[in-house]
Write a protein that holds these residues in place. Structure first.
Motif, PDB file in Angstrom:
ATOM      1  N   ARG A   1      60.688 -67.059 -61.704  1.00  0.00           N
ATOM      2  CA  ARG A   1      60.583 -68.481 -61.513  1.00  0.00           C
ATOM      3  C   ARG A   1      59.262 -69.062 -60.321  1.00  0.00           C
ATOM      4  NH1 ARG A   1      64.511 -70.821 -58.519  1.00  0.00           N
ATOM      5  NH2 ARG A   1      65.455 -69.074 -58.003  1.00  0.00           N
ATOM      6  N   ARG A   2      58.870 -68.137 -59.600  1.00  0.00           N
ATOM      7  CA  ARG A   2      57.949 -68.699 -58.615  1.00  0.00           C
ATOM      8  C   ARG A   2      56.517 -67.937 -58.832  1.00  0.00           C
ATOM      9  NH1 ARG A   2      60.368 -69.434 -52.975  1.00  0.00           N
ATOM     10  NH2 ARG A   2      61.798 -71.459 -53.301  1.00  0.00           N
ATOM     11  N   SER A   3      56.593 -66.986 -59.453  1.00  0.00           N
ATOM     12  CA  SER A   3      55.383 -66.130 -59.322  1.00  0.00           C
ATOM     13  C   SER A   3      54.336 -66.380 -60.453  1.00  0.00           C
ATOM     14  CB  SER A   3      55.626 -64.613 -59.292  1.00  0.00           C
ATOM     15  OG  SER A   3      54.771 -63.656 -59.029  1.00  0.00           O
ATOM     16  N   MET A   4      53.262 -65.965 -60.369  1.00  0.00           N
ATOM     17  CA  MET A   4      52.151 -65.936 -61.382  1.00  0.00           C
ATOM     18  C   MET A   4      52.385 -64.870 -62.084  1.00  0.00           C
ATOM     19  SD  MET A   4      48.909 -65.592 -59.149  1.00  0.00           S
ATOM     20  CE  MET A   4      47.607 -64.915 -59.836  1.00  0.00           C
ATOM     21  N   TYR A   5      53.421 -63.839 -62.108  1.00  0.00           N
ATOM     22  CA  TYR A   5      53.244 -62.713 -62.471  1.00  0.00           C
ATOM     23  C   TYR A   5      54.490 -62.546 -63.312  1.00  0.00           C
ATOM     24  CZ  TYR A   5      49.818 -61.418 -59.165  1.00  0.00           C
ATOM     25  OH  TYR A   5      48.553 -61.338 -58.473  1.00  0.00           O
ATOM     26  N   ARG A   6      54.798 -61.766 -64.310  1.00  0.00           N
ATOM     27  CA  ARG A   6      56.112 -61.375 -64.951  1.00  0.00           C
ATOM     28  C   ARG A   6      56.169 -59.747 -64.771  1.00  0.00           C
ATOM     29  NH1 ARG A   6      56.108 -59.210 -70.063  1.00  0.00           N
ATOM     30  NH2 ARG A   6      54.136 -59.442 -71.174  1.00  0.00           N
ATOM     31  N   LEU A   7      57.336 -59.422 -64.443  1.00  0.00           N
ATOM     32  CA  LEU A   7      57.551 -58.044 -64.303  1.00  0.00           C
ATOM     33  C   LEU A   7      58.075 -57.232 -65.725  1.00  0.00           C
ATOM     34  CD1 LEU A   7      59.266 -57.936 -60.890  1.00  0.00           C
ATOM     35  CD2 LEU A   7      56.601 -58.043 -61.594  1.00  0.00           C
ATOM     36  N   GLU A   8      57.888 -55.868 -65.908  1.00  0.00           N
ATOM     37  CA  GLU A   8      58.520 -55.219 -67.146  1.00  0.00           C
ATOM     38  C   GLU A   8      58.657 -53.764 -66.631  1.00  0.00           C
ATOM     39  OE1 GLU A   8      55.384 -53.885 -70.223  1.00  0.00           O
ATOM     40  OE2 GLU A   8      56.150 -55.597 -71.180  1.00  0.00           O
ATOM     41  N   VAL A   9      59.792 -53.596 -66.645  1.00  0.00           N
ATOM     42  CA  VAL A   9      60.300 -52.314 -66.213  1.00  0.00           C
ATOM     43  C   VAL A   9      59.707 -51.180 -67.291  1.00  0.00           C
ATOM     44  CG1 VAL A   9      62.220 -50.505 -65.729  1.00  0.00           C
ATOM     45  CG2 VAL A   9      62.390 -53.124 -65.115  1.00  0.00           C
ATOM     46  N   LYS A  10      58.879 -50.350 -66.637  1.00  0.00           N
ATOM     47  CA  LYS A  10      58.152 -49.227 -67.468  1.00  0.00           C
ATOM     48  C   LYS A  10      59.030 -47.976 -67.429  1.00  0.00           C
ATOM     49  CE  LYS A  10      54.029 -46.665 -67.423  1.00  0.00           C
ATOM     50  NZ  LYS A  10      52.652 -46.355 -66.858  1.00  0.00           N
ATOM     51  N   THR A  11      59.506 -47.486 -66.176  1.00  0.00           N
ATOM     52  CA  THR A  11      60.180 -46.222 -65.999  1.00  0.00           C
ATOM     53  C   THR A  11      61.557 -46.700 -65.271  1.00  0.00           C
ATOM     54  OG1 THR A  11      58.200 -45.143 -66.289  1.00  0.00           O
ATOM     55  CG2 THR A  11      60.315 -43.953 -65.449  1.00  0.00           C
TER      56      THR A  11
END
Length: 158
Positions: free
Chosen positions: A86-96
């Motif tokens: 909600r707050r960040s300029m990033y999105r996270l994607e689980v790789k491993t």
């Protein structure tokens, strides 16, 4: 703050008292390792609610998204992911996602490019004296490795 309006402190204290008096958490405390066992007073429920408000969590969400680690309120890894989303300029994607390694791509929302890959592995957990520690680190190493990685990202990127 976003869409959530913080209630007056007196109302929040009354809500914490009502939650404590209801005992609805007592049955859950028997079934879960630590998330509910820390609810020993109205003050601890109130502390959860105040802390969660800083992250725009409703008082009810605070009961599952915030836990007390000693006397320190802490967000669960799932709640941290929600805050980052909600707050960040990033999105996270689980790789491993494995018992010995967690890798998460940190992606710039504007460009879609991977900014960096965050990693937490068995060596990091051993260095922090967590690996093999009785409790969640021996029971759920995969989840704990991911949670530690997420909390490191939250500290570094938010």
């Amino acid at each position: 703050m976003g869409g959530y309006v913080f209630p007056p402190v007196a109302e929040l204290r009354a809500l914490a008292q009502d939650v404590f008096d209801s005992g609805c958490w007592r049955e859950k405390a028997k079934d879960q390792q630590g998330q509910w066992k820390d609810i020993t007073s109205v003050g601890r429920i109130f502390a959860r609610m105040l802390y969660g408000w800083e992250f725009e969590l409703s008082p009810v969400n605070c009961m599952t998204a915030v836990y007390m680690q000693g006397d320190k309120p802490t967000l669960t890894a799932a709640a941290m992911l929600n805050v980052i989303a909600r707050r960040s300029m990033y999105r996270l994607e689980v790789k491993t996602f494995s018992p010995t390694l967690s890798e998460i791509n940190i992606i710039d929302r504007r460009t879609g490019n991977i900014v960096r890959v965050a990693k937490h592995d068995e060596a990091d957990a051993k260095k922090a004296r967590l690996w093999g520690k009785q409790g969640p680190w021996t029971d759920y190493p995969q989840n704990m490795t991911l949670a530690r990685n997420v909390s490191n990202i939250a500290r570094a990127e938010c």
